[in-house]
Design a protein around this motif. Structure first.
Motif, PDB file in Angstrom:
ATOM      1  N   PHE A  25       0.829  -1.203   0.000  1.00 40.70           N
ATOM      2  CA  PHE A  25       0.000   0.000   0.000  1.00 40.70           C
ATOM      3  C   PHE A  25       0.867   1.258   0.000  1.00 40.70           C
ATOM      4  O   PHE A  25       0.627   2.197  -0.753  1.00 40.70           O
ATOM      5  N   GLY A  26       1.891   1.254   0.826  1.00 47.46           N
ATOM      6  CA  GLY A  26       2.804   2.394   0.897  1.00 47.46           C
ATOM      7  C   GLY A  26       3.573   2.597  -0.388  1.00 47.46           C
ATOM      8  O   GLY A  26       3.777   3.734  -0.838  1.00 47.46           O
ATOM      9  N   TRP A  27       4.021   1.507  -0.998  1.00 44.36           N
ATOM     10  CA  TRP A  27       4.760   1.594  -2.262  1.00 44.36           C
ATOM     11  C   TRP A  27       3.889   2.186  -3.361  1.00 44.36           C
ATOM     12  O   TRP A  27       4.305   3.065  -4.100  1.00 44.36           O
ATOM     13  N   ARG A  28       2.651   1.702  -3.470  1.00 42.15           N
ATOM     14  CA  ARG A  28       1.742   2.231  -4.488  1.00 42.15           C
ATOM     15  C   ARG A  28       1.433   3.695  -4.252  1.00 42.15           C
ATOM     16  O   ARG A  28       1.354   4.492  -5.194  1.00 42.15           O
ATOM     17  N   LEU A  29       1.273   4.078  -3.003  1.00 38.49           N
ATOM     18  CA  LEU A  29       1.011   5.469  -2.666  1.00 38.49           C
ATOM     19  C   LEU A  29       2.201   6.353  -3.035  1.00 38.49           C
ATOM     20  O   LEU A  29       2.039   7.423  -3.620  1.00 38.49           O
ATOM     21  N   TYR A  30       3.405   5.901  -2.729  1.00 43.96           N
ATOM     22  CA  TYR A  30       4.624   6.652  -3.041  1.00 43.96           C
ATOM     23  C   TYR A  30       4.780   6.846  -4.548  1.00 43.96           C
ATOM     24  O   TYR A  30       5.032   7.954  -5.017  1.00 43.96           O
ATOM     25  N   VAL A  31       4.599   5.785  -5.312  1.00 38.58           N
ATOM     26  CA  VAL A  31       4.771   5.866  -6.760  1.00 38.58           C
ATOM     27  C   VAL A  31       3.703   6.757  -7.374  1.00 38.58           C
ATOM     28  O   VAL A  31       3.993   7.576  -8.237  1.00 38.58           O
ATOM     29  N   THR A  32       2.463   6.631  -6.912  1.00 32.72           N
ATOM     30  CA  THR A  32       1.388   7.460  -7.448  1.00 32.72           C
ATOM     31  C   THR A  32       1.640   8.933  -7.144  1.00 32.72           C
ATOM     32  O   THR A  32       1.449   9.789  -8.012  1.00 32.72           O
ATOM     33  N   LYS A  33       2.084   9.240  -5.943  1.00 36.51           N
ATOM     34  CA  LYS A  33       2.352  10.617  -5.564  1.00 36.51           C
ATOM     35  C   LYS A  33       3.480  11.196  -6.407  1.00 36.51           C
ATOM     36  O   LYS A  33       3.422  12.343  -6.837  1.00 36.51           O
TER      37      LYS A  33
END
Length: 49
Positions: free
Chosen positions: A38-46
Motif C-alpha cells: 500500500f505504501g509503495w503504491r502510494l509513493y509511486v502514485t504521488k
C-alpha cells in the motif's frame, strides 16, 4: 524524466499489484506485507502526479 519513469511504474503497479482500496481492506488489521504494498503504491502514485 523522473515523472515519466514514475508514470510508467504506476501503470505497471496497477496491472501487477492488488488494489486494497477496492477490497475495502482495514489498514488497522493489515499485515506488514499489505502495508508495504500500500505504501509503495502510494509513493509511486504521488511521485507520478
Amino acid at each position: 524524466m523522473k515523472k515519466i519513469l514514475f508514470s510508467i511504474l504506476a501503470k505497471i503497479n496497477k496491472l501487477i499489484l492488488p488494489s486494497f482500496t477496492k477490497r475495502r481492506l482495514d489498514l488497522g488489521k493489515a499485515s506488514k506485507l499489505q502495508l508495504l504494498i500500500f505504501g509503495w503504491r502510494l509513493y509511486v502514485t504521488k511521485r507520478a502526479l
